[in-house]
Design an enzyme around this catalytic site. Structure first.
Site, short mmCIF file in Angstrom:
data_model
loop_
_atom_site.label_atom_id
_atom_site.label_comp_id
_atom_site.label_asym_id
_atom_site.label_seq_id
_atom_site.Cartn_x
_atom_site.Cartn_y
_atom_site.Cartn_z
N GLU A 36 50.50 -26.17 19.10
CA GLU A 36 51.34 -25.71 17.77
C GLU A 36 52.66 -26.73 17.44
O GLU A 36 53.37 -26.37 16.55
CB GLU A 36 51.63 -24.43 18.05
CG GLU A 36 50.43 -23.20 18.30
CD GLU A 36 49.39 -23.40 17.06
OE1 GLU A 36 49.86 -23.33 15.92
OE2 GLU A 36 48.21 -23.57 17.54
N ASP A 72 50.02 -55.72 -3.86
CA ASP A 72 51.58 -55.09 -4.02
C ASP A 72 52.43 -55.74 -5.00
O ASP A 72 53.27 -55.23 -5.50
CB ASP A 72 52.35 -55.40 -2.69
CG ASP A 72 51.28 -54.70 -1.35
OD1 ASP A 72 50.52 -53.90 -1.80
OD2 ASP A 72 51.35 -55.38 -0.24
#
Ligand code: 6GU
Length: 248
Positions: free
Chosen positions: A117, A174
């Site tokens: 968790e 880019d």
């Protein structure tokens, strides 16, 4: 760039030896070190997890092994270089190309992928007082652990490092067409043969007319973005699009 990964499944990171990231390592552009978290446990069962305070399902990763691991990794590095801690978690902020660019400018990334968790909160809080820390999610779904996210983030970051991709490729996406096309999805692509199973390629692509080809690609990118990611069209800057249009 140096990259450390602390995990209870070191073998999960084997793909870092392959393809683009593997080549970057061989070429000395990336220094990757994978560590087994259990080497910083001291009990017979090498325990890394325990039940959550307050109750509830699942287990929580204990702070002690993580603290020892991160201190050991830090102590093994250049004291003059600041490590950046990257904690993959579905409750992190979204991992984006913008964050990939930011991380690619850092000399040292330390990944702390959790199973169960998650990691005891005090670990992240403690290191955030000394290090730059990023808790990041790679999408709106839940994985069994952060290791797959480490592979994703590493590949996105590594391809941005100078010398990892060929020059032409690295600069095309880019820096060509700043602003406009950057916010659209790529349209369809084609290669030889010109006819495959009775299917032709779009005629414009063999017209030799670069202006028409660029316009067609922009139009296809728009259609695809509208179909798959209408949210990207919403946040497109109209001024940037106009500028791109005039350039065509
Ligand atoms: Cl980074 N970790 C896990 N366990 N699940 C995820 C995730 C990360 N990103 C999306 N889901």
């Amino acid at each position: 760039m140096r990259l450390d990964v602390v995990t209870i499944f070191p073998e999960y990171l084997e793909p870092l030896n392959v393809s683009l990231v593997g080549k970057a390592r061989v070429n000395g552009l990336l220094d990757v070190r994978v560590h087994d978290l259990r080497q910083w446990t001291h009990d017979r069962h090498n325990t890394v997890d325990d039940s959550p305070y307050g109750g509830g399902p699942g287990m929580v990763m204990k702070p002690d092994p993580w603290g020892e691991a991160l201190d050991a990794v830090r102590a093994d590095g250049d004291p003059g270089i600041a490590p950046v801690l990257v904690v993959p978690t579905p409750s992190g902020r979204p991992f984006t190309q913008e964050l990939a660019v930011e991380l690619s400018g850092r000399p040292w990334l330390v990944f702390a992928p959790a199973r169960y968790e998650g990691i005891d909160r005090r670990v992240i809080d403690a290191y955030a007082e000394q290090w730059e820390v990023h808790e990041v999610s790679i999408g709106d779904y839940v994985l069994a652990g952060g290791e797959a996210a480490v592979l994703v983030i590493t590949e996105a970051v590594a391809r941005l490092l100078p010398g990892v991709l060929g020059n032409a490729e690295s600069h095309r996406d880019d820096s060509f067409a700043p602003g406009a096309m950057a916010d659209l999805l790529e349209g369809p692509v084609y290669t030889k043969p010109p006819v495959w199973r009775d299917r032709d390629i779009p005629e414009v692509l063999v017209s030799g007319h670069h202006g028409r080809i660029a316009r067609w690609r922009r139009d296809q990118a728009f259609r695809r973005t509208d179909a798959h990611r209408p949210d990207l069209i919403e946040r497109c800057d109209p001024a940037a699009l106009d500028k791109y249009d005039r350039a065509l």
